[in-house]
Design a protein around this motif. Structure first.
Motif, PDB file in Angstrom:
ATOM      1  N   VAL A 158     -38.532 -58.227 -35.489  1.00 18.37           N
ATOM      2  CA  VAL A 158     -37.686 -58.398 -34.306  1.00 18.37           C
ATOM      3  C   VAL A 158     -36.529 -57.407 -34.339  1.00 18.37           C
ATOM      4  CG1 VAL A 158     -36.089 -59.978 -33.143  1.00 18.37           C
ATOM      5  CG2 VAL A 158     -38.343 -60.783 -33.878  1.00 18.37           C
ATOM      6  N   LEU A 159     -35.903 -57.229 -35.492  1.00 22.29           N
ATOM      7  CA  LEU A 159     -34.803 -56.277 -35.625  1.00 22.29           C
ATOM      8  C   LEU A 159     -35.279 -54.850 -35.349  1.00 22.29           C
ATOM      9  CD1 LEU A 159     -31.843 -55.783 -36.343  1.00 22.29           C
ATOM     10  CD2 LEU A 159     -32.546 -55.633 -38.728  1.00 22.29           C
ATOM     11  N   LYS A 160     -36.430 -54.501 -35.893  1.00 25.19           N
ATOM     12  CA  LYS A 160     -37.003 -53.172 -35.658  1.00 25.19           C
ATOM     13  C   LYS A 160     -37.302 -52.970 -34.174  1.00 25.19           C
ATOM     14  CE  LYS A 160     -40.783 -50.214 -37.212  1.00 25.19           C
ATOM     15  NZ  LYS A 160     -41.972 -50.113 -38.069  1.00 25.19           N
ATOM     16  N   TYR A 161     -37.833 -53.985 -33.530  1.00 24.40           N
ATOM     17  CA  TYR A 161     -38.143 -53.929 -32.104  1.00 24.40           C
ATOM     18  C   TYR A 161     -36.877 -53.736 -31.275  1.00 24.40           C
ATOM     19  CZ  TYR A 161     -40.087 -55.443 -27.614  1.00 24.40           C
ATOM     20  OH  TYR A 161     -40.479 -55.520 -26.292  1.00 24.40           O
ATOM     21  N   LYS A 162     -35.802 -54.448 -31.632  1.00 22.53           N
ATOM     22  CA  LYS A 162     -34.532 -54.309 -30.917  1.00 22.53           C
ATOM     23  C   LYS A 162     -33.964 -52.903 -31.088  1.00 22.53           C
ATOM     24  CE  LYS A 162     -32.992 -59.110 -30.961  1.00 22.53           C
ATOM     25  NZ  LYS A 162     -31.971 -60.049 -31.459  1.00 22.53           N
ATOM     26  N   ARG A 163     -34.032 -52.362 -32.309  1.00 24.79           N
ATOM     27  CA  ARG A 163     -33.541 -51.002 -32.554  1.00 24.79           C
ATOM     28  C   ARG A 163     -34.341 -49.987 -31.744  1.00 24.79           C
ATOM     29  NH1 ARG A 163     -33.157 -51.398 -39.018  1.00 24.79           N
ATOM     30  NH2 ARG A 163     -31.251 -52.624 -39.161  1.00 24.79           N
ATOM     31  N   HIS A 164     -35.651 -50.174 -31.711  1.00 18.25           N
ATOM     32  CA  HIS A 164     -36.515 -49.279 -30.954  1.00 18.25           C
ATOM     33  C   HIS A 164     -36.121 -49.288 -29.473  1.00 18.25           C
ATOM     34  CE1 HIS A 164     -40.119 -47.285 -29.497  1.00 18.25           C
ATOM     35  NE2 HIS A 164     -40.265 -48.277 -28.644  1.00 18.25           N
ATOM     36  N   ASN A 165     -35.926 -50.476 -28.921  1.00 18.30           N
ATOM     37  CA  ASN A 165     -35.527 -50.583 -27.512  1.00 18.30           C
ATOM     38  C   ASN A 165     -34.187 -49.937 -27.256  1.00 18.30           C
ATOM     39  OD1 ASN A 165     -37.840 -51.811 -26.647  1.00 18.30           O
ATOM     40  ND2 ASN A 165     -37.030 -53.881 -26.782  1.00 18.30           N
ATOM     41  N   MET A 166     -33.256 -50.071 -28.188  1.00 17.06           N
ATOM     42  CA  MET A 166     -31.943 -49.461 -28.033  1.00 17.06           C
ATOM     43  C   MET A 166     -32.067 -47.938 -28.007  1.00 17.06           C
ATOM     44  SD  MET A 166     -28.528 -49.907 -30.390  1.00 17.06           S
ATOM     45  CE  MET A 166     -29.230 -48.995 -31.747  1.00 17.06           C
ATOM     46  N   ILE A 167     -32.884 -47.397 -28.885  1.00 15.52           N
ATOM     47  CA  ILE A 167     -33.086 -45.944 -28.939  1.00 15.52           C
ATOM     48  C   ILE A 167     -33.729 -45.456 -27.651  1.00 15.52           C
ATOM     49  CG2 ILE A 167     -34.393 -44.103 -30.076  1.00 15.52           C
ATOM     50  CD1 ILE A 167     -33.927 -45.683 -32.718  1.00 15.52           C
ATOM     51  N   VAL A 168     -34.728 -46.167 -27.176  1.00 17.63           N
ATOM     52  CA  VAL A 168     -35.405 -45.775 -25.932  1.00 17.63           C
ATOM     53  C   VAL A 168     -34.428 -45.799 -24.762  1.00 17.63           C
ATOM     54  CG1 VAL A 168     -37.180 -46.459 -24.268  1.00 17.63           C
ATOM     55  CG2 VAL A 168     -37.708 -46.445 -26.700  1.00 17.63           C
ATOM     56  N   CYS A 169     -33.587 -46.819 -24.695  1.00 15.92           N
ATOM     57  CA  CYS A 169     -32.590 -46.895 -23.621  1.00 15.92           C
ATOM     58  C   CYS A 169     -31.626 -45.718 -23.674  1.00 15.92           C
ATOM     59  CB  CYS A 169     -31.813 -48.198 -23.693  1.00 15.92           C
ATOM     60  SG  CYS A 169     -32.780 -49.627 -23.182  1.00 15.92           S
ATOM     61  N   LYS A 170     -31.210 -45.332 -24.878  1.00 17.75           N
ATOM     62  CA  LYS A 170     -30.303 -44.202 -25.015  1.00 17.75           C
ATOM     63  C   LYS A 170     -30.988 -42.896 -24.634  1.00 17.75           C
ATOM     64  CE  LYS A 170     -27.098 -46.132 -28.340  1.00 17.75           C
ATOM     65  NZ  LYS A 170     -26.426 -45.968 -29.621  1.00 17.75           N
ATOM     66  N   ILE A 171     -32.249 -42.758 -24.977  1.00 17.55           N
ATOM     67  CA  ILE A 171     -32.984 -41.543 -24.622  1.00 17.55           C
ATOM     68  C   ILE A 171     -33.119 -41.433 -23.107  1.00 17.55           C
ATOM     69  CG2 ILE A 171     -35.284 -40.473 -24.684  1.00 17.55           C
ATOM     70  CD1 ILE A 171     -35.513 -41.519 -27.578  1.00 17.55           C
ATOM     71  N   LYS A 172     -33.338 -42.539 -22.450  1.00 18.21           N
ATOM     72  CA  LYS A 172     -33.541 -42.535 -21.003  1.00 18.21           C
ATOM     73  C   LYS A 172     -32.235 -42.401 -20.219  1.00 18.21           C
ATOM     74  CE  LYS A 172     -37.847 -45.134 -20.872  1.00 18.21           C
ATOM     75  NZ  LYS A 172     -38.509 -46.354 -20.375  1.00 18.21           N
ATOM     76  N   SER A 173     -31.113 -42.662 -20.849  1.00 18.20           N
ATOM     77  CA  SER A 173     -29.834 -42.593 -20.123  1.00 18.20           C
ATOM     78  C   SER A 173     -29.402 -41.150 -19.959  1.00 18.20           C
ATOM     79  CB  SER A 173     -28.762 -43.387 -20.854  1.00 18.20           C
ATOM     80  OG  SER A 173     -28.168 -42.634 -21.858  1.00 18.20           O
ATOM     81  N   ASN A 174     -28.506 -40.933 -19.036  1.00 18.20           N
ATOM     82  CA  ASN A 174     -27.998 -39.597 -18.763  1.00 18.20           C
ATOM     83  C   ASN A 174     -26.756 -39.250 -19.592  1.00 18.20           C
ATOM     84  OD1 ASN A 174     -29.960 -39.035 -16.857  1.00 18.20           O
ATOM     85  ND2 ASN A 174     -28.793 -40.039 -15.234  1.00 18.20           N
ATOM     86  N   GLU A 175     -26.310 -40.176 -20.409  1.00 19.82           N
ATOM     87  CA  GLU A 175     -25.115 -39.968 -21.229  1.00 19.82           C
ATOM     88  C   GLU A 175     -25.492 -39.315 -22.558  1.00 19.82           C
ATOM     89  OE1 GLU A 175     -22.749 -43.460 -21.739  1.00 19.82           O
ATOM     90  OE2 GLU A 175     -23.300 -44.195 -19.763  1.00 19.82           O
ATOM     91  N   ILE A 176     -24.511 -38.693 -23.186  1.00 23.72           N
ATOM     92  CA  ILE A 176     -24.697 -38.144 -24.518  1.00 23.72           C
ATOM     93  C   ILE A 176     -24.180 -39.188 -25.501  1.00 23.72           C
ATOM     94  CG2 ILE A 176     -24.016 -36.342 -26.135  1.00 23.72           C
ATOM     95  CD1 ILE A 176     -23.729 -34.464 -23.722  1.00 23.72           C
ATOM     96  N   HIS A 177     -25.018 -39.550 -26.465  1.00 23.52           N
ATOM     97  CA  HIS A 177     -24.657 -40.600 -27.426  1.00 23.52           C
ATOM     98  C   HIS A 177     -24.494 -40.014 -28.810  1.00 23.52           C
ATOM     99  CE1 HIS A 177     -25.659 -43.786 -24.545  1.00 23.52           C
ATOM    100  NE2 HIS A 177     -26.670 -43.007 -24.176  1.00 23.52           N
ATOM    101  N   ALA A 178     -23.484 -40.492 -29.525  1.00 22.75           N
ATOM    102  CA  ALA A 178     -23.258 -40.076 -30.905  1.00 22.75           C
ATOM    103  C   ALA A 178     -24.050 -40.993 -31.829  1.00 22.75           C
ATOM    104  CB  ALA A 178     -21.784 -40.148 -31.253  1.00 22.75           C
ATOM    105  N   PHE A 179     -24.447 -40.465 -32.971  1.00 21.70           N
ATOM    106  CA  PHE A 179     -25.177 -41.275 -33.939  1.00 21.70           C
ATOM    107  C   PHE A 179     -24.266 -41.953 -34.883  1.00 21.70           C
ATOM    108  CE2 PHE A 179     -28.631 -38.552 -32.552  1.00 21.70           C
ATOM    109  CZ  PHE A 179     -29.634 -39.475 -32.400  1.00 21.70           C
TER     110      PHE A 179
END
Length: 64
Positions: A43-64
């Motif tokens: 579940v934690l891995k799935y949540k992290r994956h979704n968070m990464i996908v959302c950041k990739i799809k957004s138009n903002e620049i995200h810091a790691f």
């Protein structure tokens, strides 16, 4: 990820807990804990994956 994976893990967890309640064997309890830990990790891995996908799809620049 389909919910069938989660259902299978929850069924396995419930089976081990039921066996523990019936027989009182600590091995069943340990198996149930391992199943639950595995489920939490997925579940934690799935949540992290979704968070990464959302950041990739957004138009903002995200810091790691």
């Amino acid at each position: 990820m389909t919910s069938s994976y989660f259902n299978e893990w929850l069924d396995e967890y419930n089976d081990y807990m039921r066996l523990y309640e019936i027989f009182g064997n600590e091995e069943y309890l340990e198996e149930a804990k391992e199943v639950l830990a595995s489920l939490k990790a997925v579940v934690l891995k799935y949540k992290r994956h979704n968070m990464i996908v959302c950041k990739i799809k957004s138009n903002e620049i995200h810091a790691f």
